[in-house]
Design a protein around this motif. Structure first.
Motif, mmCIF file in Angstrom:
data_model
loop_
_atom_site.group_PDB
_atom_site.id
_atom_site.type_symbol
_atom_site.label_atom_id
_atom_site.label_comp_id
_atom_site.label_asym_id
_atom_site.label_seq_id
_atom_site.Cartn_x
_atom_site.Cartn_y
_atom_site.Cartn_z
ATOM 1 N N UNK A 159 0.387 -1.002 0.210
ATOM 2 C CA UNK A 159 0.058 -0.070 -0.127
ATOM 3 C C UNK A 159 0.642 1.363 -0.333
ATOM 4 N N UNK A 160 1.776 1.577 0.773
ATOM 5 C CA UNK A 160 2.728 2.297 0.976
ATOM 6 C C UNK A 160 3.701 2.624 -0.591
ATOM 7 N N UNK A 161 3.794 1.548 -1.395
ATOM 8 C CA UNK A 161 4.539 1.502 -2.403
ATOM 9 C C UNK A 161 3.627 2.083 -3.289
ATOM 10 N N UNK A 162 2.775 2.065 -3.543
ATOM 11 C CA UNK A 162 1.447 2.458 -4.063
ATOM 12 C C UNK A 162 0.842 3.733 -4.011
ATOM 13 N N UNK A 163 0.828 4.710 -3.012
ATOM 14 C CA UNK A 163 0.209 6.082 -1.949
ATOM 15 C C UNK A 163 2.102 6.307 -3.137
ATOM 16 N N UNK A 164 3.187 6.111 -3.207
ATOM 17 C CA UNK A 164 4.233 6.419 -3.033
ATOM 18 C C UNK A 164 4.369 7.420 -4.663
ATOM 19 N N UNK A 165 4.012 6.292 -5.359
ATOM 20 C CA UNK A 165 3.967 6.126 -6.670
ATOM 21 C C UNK A 165 2.910 7.235 -7.115
ATOM 22 N N UNK A 166 1.716 7.395 -6.557
ATOM 23 C CA UNK A 166 0.842 8.282 -7.502
ATOM 24 C C UNK A 166 1.149 9.230 -6.706
ATOM 25 N N UNK A 167 2.177 9.515 -5.765
ATOM 26 C CA UNK A 167 3.065 10.865 -5.209
ATOM 27 C C UNK A 167 3.813 11.513 -6.576
ATOM 28 N N UNK A 168 4.718 10.083 -7.015
ATOM 29 C CA UNK A 168 5.558 10.400 -7.666
ATOM 30 C C UNK A 168 5.342 11.434 -8.771
ATOM 31 N N UNK A 169 4.578 10.467 -9.426
ATOM 32 C CA UNK A 169 3.557 10.786 -11.172
ATOM 33 C C UNK A 169 3.258 12.070 -10.846
ATOM 34 N N UNK A 170 2.040 12.253 -9.726
ATOM 35 C CA UNK A 170 2.055 14.012 -9.730
ATOM 36 C C UNK A 170 3.000 14.885 -9.226
ATOM 37 N N UNK A 171 3.703 15.071 -8.421
ATOM 38 C CA UNK A 171 4.979 15.421 -9.040
ATOM 39 C C UNK A 171 5.707 15.691 -9.917
ATOM 40 N N UNK A 172 5.620 14.630 -10.979
ATOM 41 C CA UNK A 172 6.434 14.818 -11.984
ATOM 42 C C UNK A 172 5.754 15.878 -12.941
ATOM 43 N N UNK A 173 4.491 15.779 -12.844
ATOM 44 C CA UNK A 173 3.487 16.226 -14.122
ATOM 45 C C UNK A 173 3.962 17.831 -13.745
ATOM 46 N N UNK A 174 3.503 17.949 -11.914
ATOM 47 C CA UNK A 174 4.020 19.471 -11.392
ATOM 48 C C UNK A 174 5.198 20.151 -12.397
ATOM 49 N N UNK A 175 6.181 19.760 -12.139
ATOM 50 C CA UNK A 175 7.223 19.743 -12.395
ATOM 51 C C UNK A 175 7.489 20.255 -13.826
ATOM 52 N N UNK A 176 6.607 19.513 -15.068
ATOM 53 C CA UNK A 176 6.867 19.961 -16.272
ATOM 54 C C UNK A 176 6.031 21.137 -17.165
#
Ligand code: ADP
Ligand code: MG
Length: 993
Positions: free
Chosen positions: A592-609
């Motif tokens: 579950x923790x891994x999944x949460x991390x994944x969604x967070x990372x994707x959102x962060x990358x979108x924001x950066x671009x």
């Protein structure tokens, strides 16, 4: 005073006083040899004997050093003595010492001069006598007592007594006669002495005594001058007698009497000197008999000699009671601190130290009843009256003087003789007493001897009777002796047989004892054996029961172990399954923790671009707006520069114009100044001319005046020459001289004036020329400067224009550069945005991959856990089966051990019973004791007479008897002795056995 003191006596008190250095001694710088320690009551005298420094130390009752004042000495030493006099004692104070050491100073002091100013207060220098008198009167007046005080003052010189208080109202001749006349010393019939005819002055106040003292001392002083230092060889005795009335309890009035003698002795140096010459012809007055005798009396008293030579001199007769008598005595020894008195000082110290050992037995004078005293006084008055009467009527006994003196001396000799006889009688009495004692002893011895004699006679009688009886007995005894011989042989045989018998009986008894000992040993062994077997049995039984208990315990422990083990295995299995489920849930949570991390990372990358693209846009906008502004700024700059250029050109032109006008003005000023200076020079020339003219005129007028004056004076002189002739010639000459000198002075002043003016003009000219030259120089300089300044400003203007041109070109190039930069920044931004978006894409791909990996790892781990769990459970099951097997093995062993124990117990008890039985049989039946037959004879102790007893029956040989008798009855002993036991006669044989 305590009774003991009364019996033993009190020592004469000895004080020492050392005077300060006299002026003479100080002047001659005499060394000090005496040091006083008042506090420790010690005096040290330092001597140099054979180059060695030796200190001799003397101790006295009190010591007064050179600094001690009259008052100190009186307060510390004399006050108590005077108090005792007032208590009714007789007291004497001697002053002893070398002449000039302060005896008279101590006793009398130096108060004479101060006498008149005496108002109850004494001068500091007052000595013992005035102070004592004052104390006596002060005390008596303070007590409000009724009293009378009498004083006598006498001098003893060359064994003659002179009254120092003899009245003076008699004519001078009579006085001298009286002075010369020595007073006789007489026995007063009560054991004392009195000086016949000595004036007794009754005094009523202290001041009266001072008058008397002054009178006596002055008489002594006169004598001193007359008789060549008589005072150093004379003694003076001042006595104060006090009678005080005291009411007695019975109402009768009693009179208390006390006497104080104050003696100023002759110089002590007279003793040694006169002593040295004693053997030679004695010159009158040289030997001081009184002082010598005083020394002898002291010696005799100290050494306790029988005879004390009081009677050998008048002084010792007068003061007899003060030396070894009932008077309290104090000696003040005086010394000088200086070295030249050393010898005398030492002898004084020795003398005084010796006198310390004299003991007196002071007693209070008996109080007299007033009536008795009055009666005595009446008797005295009657006697005196009779004397007066006889003298007046001349009906007394008159004898020539020589005879009187002869009789007097005879009487004295007789008195001496009587005293000697008294002493002889005393010694005779003593001898008689001793003889009587001896006689008594002899008589006692005699009576003892006679009683002894009678005793011995009685003994003799007894003994001779005994002897007769003994002789008879002796005869009987001789027959007895033969019998005794036989008995002795028999007795020795008997003794031997008895000895054998005894040894046999002893053997039998030893054997008996051995038997009984053996028996008791066997018995004790048997009982001990039984006891020990019992012990062993009980120990075995105990051990077996303990082992049983142990085995049961082991069985129980095995069972409980099995149960516990089963329980533990069950528990473990449960825990294992629990662990597995927990593990699974944890894995789930992790994913579950891994999944949460994944969604967070994707959102962060979108924001950066998105952010990167928006940034690039805003930078582009910003650069565009900035470019417009920069262009306007550059335009402004160029405009400003061209304006500056114009202004600069105008400024340079103006500057050049101004320079030109200023150089014009300078030129004008220079011309003007030049003109001024040439004018000045012209002016100075005219002044010079003028001065020359004036000078010439002056000189000329002076010369004219001189000439006129000379002519005038010449004519005047001729005129007056007649009248006044020589009288005025001088005056005229003088006037002429005066005028000449005056004219000379004027001329000189003019010359001086001219030269000064010339100097001034020339200097003015110099200054003007100098100024002109300088000004010309300045003008040239100013012109060149102006020209240089104009050139310089032109050059500067050119330079400035060039610089402005450069600035303009610089601004242009900067503008171009700015434009280029903006373009390149825009390019970079677009590049950056594209690379960032590609990076984001890569990261998203990676995350996807990671997720897939985690999923596969999870399934693998779950599978592994399940298989491991299964394996552990199987292993535990195997282990518990093994353990159960070994527990049942242990239980089997325990059972077999129990069985073995049972067989061991049975075997052991059987063996023990057999052993008991066997020992019973051995000790009770097989072991046998000795049986007595009763035929052995009994042991008896027959009474055999000893050889000694038999021998004693034999009679003693005659010689031995005689010998013994002699021993017991020696000839020199008168004592009656009890006869020895073996000499007591006995009847033959009967009393033995
Ligand atoms: P002494 O009677 O023994 O011959 P004096 O009494 O006449 O001697 O003394 C001799 C001198 O020494 C006197 O002048 C006296 O004043 C002085 N003198 C003696 N003793 C003392 C003292 N303690 N203090 C001061 N002066 C003293
Ligand atoms: Mg003197």
């Amino acid at each position: 005073m305590s009774g003991r003191e009364k019996e033993k006596g009190v020592n004469v008190q000895v004080l020492l006083r050392c005077r300060p250095f006299s002026e003479d001694e100080l002047r001659s710088n005499a060394p000090q040899v005496v040091t006083c320690n008042d506090y420790q009551r010690e005096v040290a005298v330092s001597q140099n004997i054979a180059g060695k420094h030796i200190d001799r130390v003397f101790t006295f009752d009190k010591v007064f050093g050179p600094s001690a004042k009259q008052r100190d000495l009186y307060d510390q030493a004399v006050v108590p003595i005077v108090n005792e006099v007032l208590e009714g004692f007789n007291c004497t104070i001697f002053a002893y010492g070398q002449t000039g050491t302060g005896k008279t100073y101590t006793m009398e002091g130096e108060c004479r001069r101060a006498k008149s100013g005496l108002n109850g207060e004494l001068p500091q220098e007052a000595g013992v006598i005035p102070r004592a008198v004052k104390q006596i009167f002060d005390t008596l007046e303070g007590q409000n007592a009724e009293y009378s005080v009498k004083v006598t003052f006498l001098e003893l010189y060359n064994e003659e007594i002179t009254d120092l208080l003899a009245p003076e109202e008699i004519s001078k001749v009579a006085l001298e006669e009286k002075q010369k006349k020595p007073l006789p010393l007489m026995e007063d019939g009560k054991g004392g002495v009195l000086v016949r005819g000595l004036e007794e002055e009754i005094v009523t106040s202290a001041s009266e005594i001072f008058t008397l003292l002054e009178r006596g001392s002055s008489k002594r002083r006169t004598a001193e001058t007359l008789l060549n230092k008589q005072s150093s060889r004379s003694h003076s005795l001042f006595s104060i007698t006090i009678h005080i009335k005291e009411p007695s309890p019975e109402g009768e009035e009693l009179i208390k009497c006390g006497k104080l003698n104050l003696v100023d002795l002759a110089g002590s140096e007279n003793i040694s000197r006169s002593g040295a010459r004693e053997g030679r012809a004695r010159e009158a007055g040289e030997i001081n008999k009184s002082l010598l005798t005083l020394g002898r009396v002291i010696n005799a008293l100290v050494e306790h000699l029988g005879h004390i030579p009081y009677r050998d001199s008048k002084l010792t007769r007068l003061l007899r009671d003060s030396l070894g008598g009932r008077t309290k005595t104090c000696i003040i020894a005086t010394v000088s601190p200086a070295v030249h008195c050393l010898e005398e000082t030492l002898s004084t110290l020795d003398y005084a130290h010796r006198a310390k050992h004299i003991k007196n037995k002071p007693e209070v004078n008996q109080k007299m009843m007033k009536s008795t005293l009055i009666k005595d006084l009446y008797g005295e008055i009657d006697r005196l009256k009779a004397e007066v009467y006889a003298a007046r009527e001349k009906n007394g006994v008159y004898i020539p003087k020589e005879r009187y003196y002869q009789e007097e001396s005879e009487r004295k000799a007789m008195a001496d003789q009587i005293e000697q006889m008294g002493i002889t009688i005393e010694t005779h009495q003593k001898q008689l007493e001793e003889l009587q004692e001896k006689y008594d002893v002899q008589v006692r011895q005699c009576s003892d001897l006679s009683t002894k004699l009678t005793h011995t006679e009685k003994n003799l009688l007894e003994t001779s009777r005994l002897l007769a009886y003994t002789e008879e007995e002796l005869k009987k005894l001789q027959t007895e002796n033969a019998l005794t011989q036989q008995a002795c042989a028999l007795q020795s045989d008997l003794e031997k047989a008895l000895k054998d018998n005894t040894s046999l009986f002893e053997k039998i008894s030893r054997e008996d004892k051995l038997h009984s000992d053996n028996r008791s040993v066997v018995n004790s062994f048997h009982s001990e054996l039984c006891q020990q077997i019992g012990c062993l049995r009980s120990i075995v039984a105990n051990s077996i029961s303990q082992q049983d208990e142990h085995l049961q315990c082991v069985g129980k422990l095995c069972n409980s172990f099995r149960e516990n083990h089963d329980k533990a295995v069950k528990e473990m299995k449960k825990k294992l399954t629990n662990t597995r489920t927990v593990y699974m849930s944890h894995i789930e949570a992790l994913q579950n923790v891994v999944r949460l991390h994944k969604s967070n990372s994707v959102a962060g990358l979108d924001e950066i671009s998105t952010l990167a693209s928006s940034n690039a846009q805003s930078i582009e906008d910003y650069l565009a707006s900035e470019g417009v502004q920069a262009a306007s700024v550059f335009d402004d700059l160029q405009n400003a520069l061209s304006a500056h250029q114009g202004e600069m050109a105008i400024f340079a032109r103006e500057l050049r114009q101004r320079f030109n006008s200023s150089s014009e003005q300078t030129k004008q000023i220079s011309d003007y100044t030049d003109g001024f200076l040439s004018k000045l020079m012209d002016q100075s020339k005219t002044i010079q001319n003028h001065v020359t003219g004036v000078d010439n005129i002056q000189m000329k007028s002076i010369a004219d005046f001189q000439k006129a004056y000379e002519e005038q004076s010449k004519s005047d002189a001729e005129k007056f020459l007649v009248d006044v002739s020589n009288l005025f010639s001088n005056h005229i000459l003088r006037q002429k001289e005066l005028v000449n000198t005056r004219l000379d002075g004027l001329r000189e002043a003019a010359v001086e004036n001219r030269s000064f003016m010339d100097g001034q003009v020339s200097s003015l000219k110099n200054i003007a020329t100098e100024a002109k030259r300088k000004w010309q120089e300045f003008c040239v300089q100013a012109e060149s400067d102006a020209k240089g300044g104009a050139d310089y400003s032109a050059a500067k203007h050119c330079r400035m224009e060039i610089l402005l041109q450069q600035s303009v070109t610089n601004a242009e190039s900067a503008f171009q550069h700015c434009k280029k930069t903006r373009d390149s920044v825009n390019e970079m931004c677009t590049k950056h945005v594209s690379s960032l978006s590609s990076l984001v894409r890569d990261a998203t791909d990676h995350i996807e991959q990671h997720d897939a990996d985690i999923d596969s790892a999870r399934t693998a781990a779950e599978q592994d856990v399940a298989t491991n769990n299964q394996e552990i459970l199987q292993h535990i099951d195997g282990m518990s089966a093994q353990e159960r097997e070994s527990v049942s093995g242990i239980l089997g062993t325990v059972e077999s051990h129990t069985k073995t124990l049972e067989t061991f117990r049975e075997g052991h008890s059987g063996q023990a019973a057999v052993m008991e039985k066997k020992s019973q049989e051995t000790f009770q039946q097989h072991f046998m004791d000795y049986d007595p037959t009763g035929t052995t004879p009994m042991r008896t102790e027959p009474d055999v007479p000893s050889k000694g007893t038999i021998e004693s029956l034999r009679a003693m040989p005659m010689e031995a008897l005689v010998e013994e008798f002699r021993e017991n009855n020696s000839y020199d002993s008168f004592e009656v002795k009890e006869p020895k036991t073996n000499l007591v006669p006995r009847s033959p044989l009967a009393e033995i056995n």
